[in-house]
Design a protein around this motif. Structure first.
Motif, PDB file in Angstrom:
ATOM      1  N   LEU A  55       0.836  -1.196   0.000  1.00 25.97           N
ATOM      2  CA  LEU A  55       0.000   0.000   0.000  1.00 25.97           C
ATOM      3  C   LEU A  55       0.874   1.251   0.000  1.00 25.97           C
ATOM      4  O   LEU A  55       0.593   2.224  -0.719  1.00 25.97           O
ATOM      5  CB  LEU A  55      -0.920   0.023   1.232  1.00 25.97           C
ATOM      6  CG  LEU A  55      -1.883  -1.147   1.450  1.00 25.97           C
ATOM      7  CD1 LEU A  55      -2.859  -0.795   2.574  1.00 25.97           C
ATOM      8  CD2 LEU A  55      -2.642  -1.501   0.193  1.00 25.97           C
ATOM      9  N   ALA A  56       1.933   1.231   0.803  1.00 25.05           N
ATOM     10  CA  ALA A  56       2.845   2.374   0.887  1.00 25.05           C
ATOM     11  C   ALA A  56       3.506   2.646  -0.457  1.00 25.05           C
ATOM     12  O   ALA A  56       3.638   3.797  -0.887  1.00 25.05           O
ATOM     13  CB  ALA A  56       3.906   2.119   1.956  1.00 25.05           C
ATOM     14  N   THR A  57       3.926   1.586  -1.131  1.00 28.51           N
ATOM     15  CA  THR A  57       4.580   1.742  -2.437  1.00 28.51           C
ATOM     16  C   THR A  57       3.625   2.345  -3.455  1.00 28.51           C
ATOM     17  O   THR A  57       3.993   3.254  -4.216  1.00 28.51           O
ATOM     18  CB  THR A  57       5.082   0.379  -2.944  1.00 28.51           C
ATOM     19  OG1 THR A  57       6.035  -0.154  -2.004  1.00 28.51           O
ATOM     20  CG2 THR A  57       5.745   0.515  -4.303  1.00 28.51           C
ATOM     21  N   SER A  58       2.387   1.876  -3.475  1.00 29.81           N
ATOM     22  CA  SER A  58       1.403   2.401  -4.424  1.00 29.81           C
ATOM     23  C   SER A  58       1.133   3.882  -4.180  1.00 29.81           C
ATOM     24  O   SER A  58       1.071   4.682  -5.128  1.00 29.81           O
ATOM     25  CB  SER A  58       0.101   1.605  -4.330  1.00 29.81           C
ATOM     26  OG  SER A  58       0.296   0.268  -4.753  1.00 29.81           O
ATOM     27  N   ALA A  59       0.974   4.271  -2.918  1.00 31.44           N
ATOM     28  CA  ALA A  59       0.740   5.686  -2.600  1.00 31.44           C
ATOM     29  C   ALA A  59       1.949   6.524  -2.977  1.00 31.44           C
ATOM     30  O   ALA A  59       1.814   7.633  -3.518  1.00 31.44           O
ATOM     31  CB  ALA A  59       0.420   5.848  -1.114  1.00 31.44           C
ATOM     32  N   ALA A  60       3.143   6.005  -2.711  1.00 35.54           N
ATOM     33  CA  ALA A  60       4.377   6.733  -3.030  1.00 35.54           C
ATOM     34  C   ALA A  60       4.534   6.918  -4.531  1.00 35.54           C
ATOM     35  O   ALA A  60       4.931   7.993  -5.001  1.00 35.54           O
ATOM     36  CB  ALA A  60       5.579   5.998  -2.460  1.00 35.54           C
ATOM     37  N   GLU A  61       4.241   5.881  -5.300  1.00 38.69           N
ATOM     38  CA  GLU A  61       4.352   5.981  -6.762  1.00 38.69           C
ATOM     39  C   GLU A  61       3.422   7.058  -7.314  1.00 38.69           C
ATOM     40  O   GLU A  61       3.805   7.833  -8.201  1.00 38.69           O
ATOM     41  CB  GLU A  61       4.046   4.620  -7.398  1.00 38.69           C
ATOM     42  CG  GLU A  61       5.144   3.594  -7.179  1.00 38.69           C
ATOM     43  CD  GLU A  61       4.764   2.204  -7.672  1.00 38.69           C
ATOM     44  OE1 GLU A  61       5.674   1.394  -7.910  1.00 38.69           O
ATOM     45  OE2 GLU A  61       3.545   1.928  -7.800  1.00 38.69           O
ATOM     46  N   LEU A  62       2.210   7.125  -6.778  1.00 39.25           N
ATOM     47  CA  LEU A  62       1.263   8.141  -7.217  1.00 39.25           C
ATOM     48  C   LEU A  62       1.763   9.538  -6.871  1.00 39.25           C
ATOM     49  O   LEU A  62       1.653  10.475  -7.678  1.00 39.25           O
ATOM     50  CB  LEU A  62      -0.100   7.893  -6.567  1.00 39.25           C
ATOM     51  CG  LEU A  62      -0.862   6.653  -7.040  1.00 39.25           C
ATOM     52  CD1 LEU A  62      -2.058   6.380  -6.128  1.00 39.25           C
ATOM     53  CD2 LEU A  62      -1.328   6.818  -8.485  1.00 39.25           C
TER      54      LEU A  62
END
Length: 322
Positions: A55-62
């Motif tokens: 979840l953290a990676t997805s938010a960071a990528e956005l």
């Protein structure tokens, strides 16, 4: 450079939505009871194998995409979480790997639901040191994996999600003031406790406990401490509660937010809320709220107060001026 600013923000929630009726199918509760007591209607639950680092990676990528900078330009990654992938490596280290942010050093902050406030404050200090230019602050929680689904008084509150901001060095910083507190209390809220050994045995294996809270004690602690903390903090800055354009409190439950707003004498419309659709996402709630607020109104020249409170008992506020 004398401060930091927020270049971009984003949030990410799992695709599976769990309604109050869905919970009522497996535990002794009802949609009416949950809405009356918490204001929560739905929550996102990670049922597709996504862990906290995912979840953290997805938010960071956005957030990186919106900031139009590359992962290799990030110097520091801070992940605030109450529900890490594990004790080691840190969830932040896994995010650093996932993003291939090769220049960045990374670590976790664990101050429960107050985590994002502490993380933003910490990143601001590193940037102000002059040694680091760009930082990612990510609040990410998979609360569902820590729940005892027989404990209806806790389970109905929580959801999963993540929020992220990209911070960068600037001449005039966005962080105008802050104040943090910790009151050690291991009983009111606890999660993931591991008992020490009592004897040597080949059957020994680490056992971790589920999330647990004393709901009435939490309510009393928050309603007693948080409005007073906000007033005192603002008074120290020469401000009144009316001086703040928007409040983003921890998304514990809607009833608590309504209580705080009423106690401060401020309209609920000034309070950013996402708890009704996301549930209590622990440290991620404020990060998600900040992202939603930035994308819904023009914050130029506005004062925004972030106030987090959670297990510890740990709480604090950061005053932002855009």
């Amino acid at each position: 450079m004398s401060g930091s600013k927020i270049l971009a923000s984003a949030h990410y929630v799992p695709r599976d939505i769990v309604t109050n009726d869905d919970l009522a199918d497996i535990i002794d509760t009802s949609d009416e009871w949950i809405q009356v007591h918490t204001g929560i209607k739905t929550r996102h639950i990670s049922l597709q194998g996504e862990n906290t680092s995912d979840l953290a990676t997805s938010a960071a990528e956005l957030a990186l995409h919106q900031a139009n900078i590359k992962a290799e330009d990030i110097d520091l990654i801070i992940v605030t979480t109450f529900t890490p992938d594990g004790l080691a490596p840190s969830t932040a280290a896994l995010v650093q790997r996932n993003l291939q942010a090769k220049k960045a050093w990374a670590y976790d902050i664990m101050t429960a639901c107050a985590g994002f406030v502490f993380g933003l404050s910490t990143a601001d200090k590193f940037i102000k040191s002059g040694q680091y230019k760009n930082a990612l602050v990510i609040a990410s929680e998979v609360n569902s994996k820590m729940m005892d689904f027989k404990d209806r008084t806790s389970t109905v509150f929580f959801g999963d999600g993540a929020g992220a901001i990209v911070m960068t060095a600037t001449d005039e910083g966005i962080v105008k003031a802050e104040k943090m507190h910790t009151i050690g209390n291991a009983d009111v809220v606890h999660s993931g406790r591991i008992e020490p050994l009592k004897e040597l045995s080949v059957d020994n294996y680490p056992k971790i406990d589920a999330f647990s809270q004393q709901g009435r004690s939490v309510f009393n602690e928050v309603t007693t401490s948080i409005p007073q903390h906000i007033r005192e903090f603002l008074e120290e800055q020469g401000l009144t509660t009316g001086s703040i354009d928007y409040y983003i409190p921890h998304q514990a439950n809607l009833r608590l937010i309504e209580y705080i707003a009423n106690d401060l004498g401020e309209p609920i419309e000034k309070f950013s809320t996402n708890v009704t659709k996301n549930g209590n996402t622990s440290s991620a709630g404020i990060a998600i709220g900040l992202d939603e607020l930035r994308k819904s109104v023009d914050l130029n020249g506005k004062k925004v107060l972030l106030t987090g409170f959670g297990a510890g008992f740990t709480y604090g506020s950061v005053l932002l001026e855009f």
